[in-house]
Design an enzyme around this catalytic site. Structure first.
Site, PDB file in Angstrom:
ATOM      1  N   ASN A 145     103.974  12.234  28.955  1.00  0.00           N
ATOM      2  CA  ASN A 145     104.391  13.267  28.029  1.00  0.00           C
ATOM      3  C   ASN A 145     105.787  13.776  28.374  1.00  0.00           C
ATOM      4  O   ASN A 145     106.768  13.405  27.723  1.00  0.00           O
ATOM      5  CB  ASN A 145     103.361  14.405  28.011  1.00  0.00           C
ATOM      6  CG  ASN A 145     103.643  15.422  26.941  1.00  0.00           C
ATOM      7  OD1 ASN A 145     104.682  15.383  26.302  1.00  0.00           O
ATOM      8  ND2 ASN A 145     102.735  16.355  26.746  1.00  0.00           N
ATOM      9  N   ASP A 146     105.891  14.563  29.433  1.00  0.00           N
ATOM     10  CA  ASP A 146     107.185  15.162  29.781  1.00  0.00           C
ATOM     11  C   ASP A 146     108.302  14.134  29.941  1.00  0.00           C
ATOM     12  O   ASP A 146     109.454  14.395  29.594  1.00  0.00           O
ATOM     13  CB  ASP A 146     107.062  15.955  31.085  1.00  0.00           C
ATOM     14  CG  ASP A 146     106.166  17.176  30.921  1.00  0.00           C
ATOM     15  OD1 ASP A 146     106.059  17.668  29.771  1.00  0.00           O
ATOM     16  OD2 ASP A 146     105.587  17.635  31.910  1.00  0.00           O
TER      17      ASP A 146
END
Lengths: 498, 94
Positions: free
Chosen positions: A425-426
């Site tokens: 994600n990040d």
């Protein structure tokens, strides 16, 4: 004049050779082809160091074994151990100790799951740390055996060395135990913040250094053991406030410490193999910490200061969830990917948690059969320790030449039809490049949004990444969200492709 | 060996370590940690000296315990590294 001078020359050479073997072992890791040979060099170096030590320090009358053997090649490599005066029970005890360790070590190595590698490495670090403390304590109690004392008075330099060895070892031990508990899930990954912790930590650290300095003037037991005790305490205090997402840095840092502990004991014993190894391991861990910090765009100091991932997650949690986004099905994903020329798969730790790597490789195989080029893109902090994701993919039989590092593949996304993000994600968040207010601003990220289509596998729209920030990638026109458990989704895609 | 020669070996070895470790491919960083962990157990040298020495029983038992701990690391570390490295395979070319 000291007993350490009585270590014969052949033994000094043999420790040096052992140190060189360790350098060659690390050198081998420059490519997967030479790595296995490198590992064998490491084993050879260790066997040499152990055999040399046993030969020189056999529990036996000293005149038989180790008085000034002239350097004449390898003549003294293996000393006869059937001679007179050997303390048989003492040798047996040592062999039993090695045997117990071997049994535990080999059994653990065989059974450990690759996803649990970070915990295992943390646990192993704690053992090195504890061994360093025990050796330092033994050297303190019996300095004559180590040749570091004259008439019961330990040399001053040796006192500093053993003090530092015990302190670093103790920090490595308790720090690694905490890291293990956090990685293994026995302890919450959330940072635990004590009030005034920086003052407490600095005070404890100063007390340890002060005690070691005082140790040079007074070799009483309480000085040595209080310093060691405080070091156990500070190892604990240092790691407790560090959040789960920063564990890759912590594990690397403790790796480094275990090396410095070995080096400090090498100074005490005047042993080249230990000093060379300590320097190698110390720099290795330091470099890995640096690489991990850079990959997260965080300074080493801020990681050590701790607290990341707790408050930030609470603050950024409820960001704009109501924006429009597109949802896709497994069939849509299968169609898009089978029509593509190139697909880049971006795995994250979520993939490993869902155990989706084998299904993922199967998906990759089918796509390759249909003529699609499949590549894997790995962010340095994709796993829970440096290089973790590469091991997990290798375990799933993904060839290592299909797996690329961030800087090698980032330019390719613009020429890619489908980026398939799974469990990450990040590390894909474009806000890191554009939004100065974002906590992850400046972190190097994978440019997945440049691909024609981004397929994003995620359990639900609600959750956010470790940094606690919303990912604007979800709401872009070229993104299709595949909301499901990672493994189930990939299996469905495989079915739809077949 | 005097302190200065030992320090010289140490400083030079740090430089060797720096360059060798930067040469390690990122794909092998996990095996790197496992193997550095195994070789840092060379501290077993100190443990063996303590365990082999007669005279002070306390020091001897501490040494033996350290031998056990270091051995776990040596055998476990090298074995798990070998296990990981065996998994890295090249693309089959047909």
């Amino acid at each position: 004049m000291h007993e350490s001078a009585a270590v014969p020359a052949w033994a000094l050479i043999s420790y040096l050779v052992s140190g060189v073997c360790f350098i060659v072992a690390l050198r081998g890791l420059s490519s997967p082809e030479s790595a296995q040979r490198g590992n064998r060099f490491g084993i050879a170096g260790m066997v040499l160091a152990v055999v040399t030590t046993l030969a020189v320090h056999l529990p036996v009358a000293h005149d038989m074994v180790c008085t000034y053997v002239p350097v004449n090649g390898q003549a003294c490599q293996s000393l006869p151990d059937g001679g007179h005066g050997i303390d048989g029970p003492a040798i047996l005890e040592i062999l039993i100790a090695i045997g117990i360790g071997a049994a535990i070590g080999l059994d653990t190595a065989r059974r450990i799951a690759m996803t649990a590698m970070p915990q295992l490495v943390a646990a192993f670090h704690s053992l090195v740390g504890m061994a360093a403390v025990l050796v330092a304590a033994a050297a303190y109690l019996n300095p004559d055996a180590f040749g570091i004392a004259t008439g019961g008075i330990i040399h001053r330099v040796s006192r500093v060395e053993m003090g530092l060895g015990a302190a670093i070892g103790a920090i490595t031990f308790s720090g690694s135990v905490i890291a293990f508990l956090k990685l293994n899930g026995n302890m919450s990954g959330k940072p635990i913040l004590l009030p005034g912790r920086h003052v407490i930590n600095l005070g404890t650290l100063a007390a340890i250094l002060g005690l070691i300095a005082y140790f040079t003037t007074d070799q009483s037991g309480w000085v040595f053991f209080t310093a060691a005790g405080l070091s156990f305490l500070i190892g604990f205090l240092l790691i407790v406030p560090i959040g789960g997402a920063d564990m890759p840095v912590v594990v690397s840092m403790l790796n480094s410490y275990s090396g410095w502990a070995a080096a400090a004991m090498g100074f005490t014993l005047h042993n080249t193999a230990m000093i060379v190894t300590g320097a190698l391991v110390g720099s290795s861990g330091a470099i890995l910490s640096y690489i991990m910090c850079r990959a997260m765009n965080r300074s080493f100091i801020s990681v050590i200061a701790g607290g990341f991932g707790g408050d930030a997650a609470a603050a950024g949690g409820g960001a704009a969830i109501d924006r429009p986004w597109k949802r896709g099905s497994a069939e849509d994903a299968a169609f898009l990917m089978s029509q593509a020329e190139q697909v880049i798969i971006v795995p994250g730790y979520g993939m490993a948690v869902a155990q989706a790597q084998h299904a993922l490789r199967e998906m990759g195989d089918i796509l390759k059969k249909e003529g699609v080029t499949v590549k894997y893109a790995i962010h340095p902090v994709a796993g829970r320790m440096p290089g973790h994701m590469n091991v997990l993919l290798a375990e799933a039989n993904v060839p290592y030449d299909e797996v690329f590092e961030l800087e090698d593949i980032n330019s390719e996304f613009a020429r890619t039809d489908v980026a398939f993000v799974i469990g990450a994600n990040d590390v894909t968040n474009p806000a890191a490049k554009t939004d100065k207010s974002s906590p992850i601003y400046g972190m190097p990220v994978l440019d997945v949004e440049k691909a024609k289509t981004v397929l994003f596998v995620k359990r639900s729209m609600g959750g956010v990444g470790y940094a606690g920030v919303d990912n604007e990638l979800f709401y872009r026109d070229n993104t299709m969200m595949l909301l499901a458990d990672a493994k189930k989704m990939v299996e469905e895609i495989v079915k739809a492709l077949g | 060996m005097d302190f200065i020669s030992i320090l010289s070996i140490f400083v030079l070895a740090c430089f060797v370590g720096y360059f060798v470790v930067w040469g390690v491919t990122p794909a092998l960083h996990t095996p790197l940690m496992a193997v550095t962990n195994a070789i840092s157990s060379v501290i077993i040298v100190g443990a063996l000296i303590a365990a082999a020495a007669a005279g002070v029983p306390g020091a001897k038992w501490l040494g033996l315990l350290a031998v056990v701990l270091a051995s776990v690391n040596i055998f476990g570390g090298f074995a798990v590294t070998a296990r990981m490295l065996a998994m890295y395979k090249k693309k089959e070319r047909r």
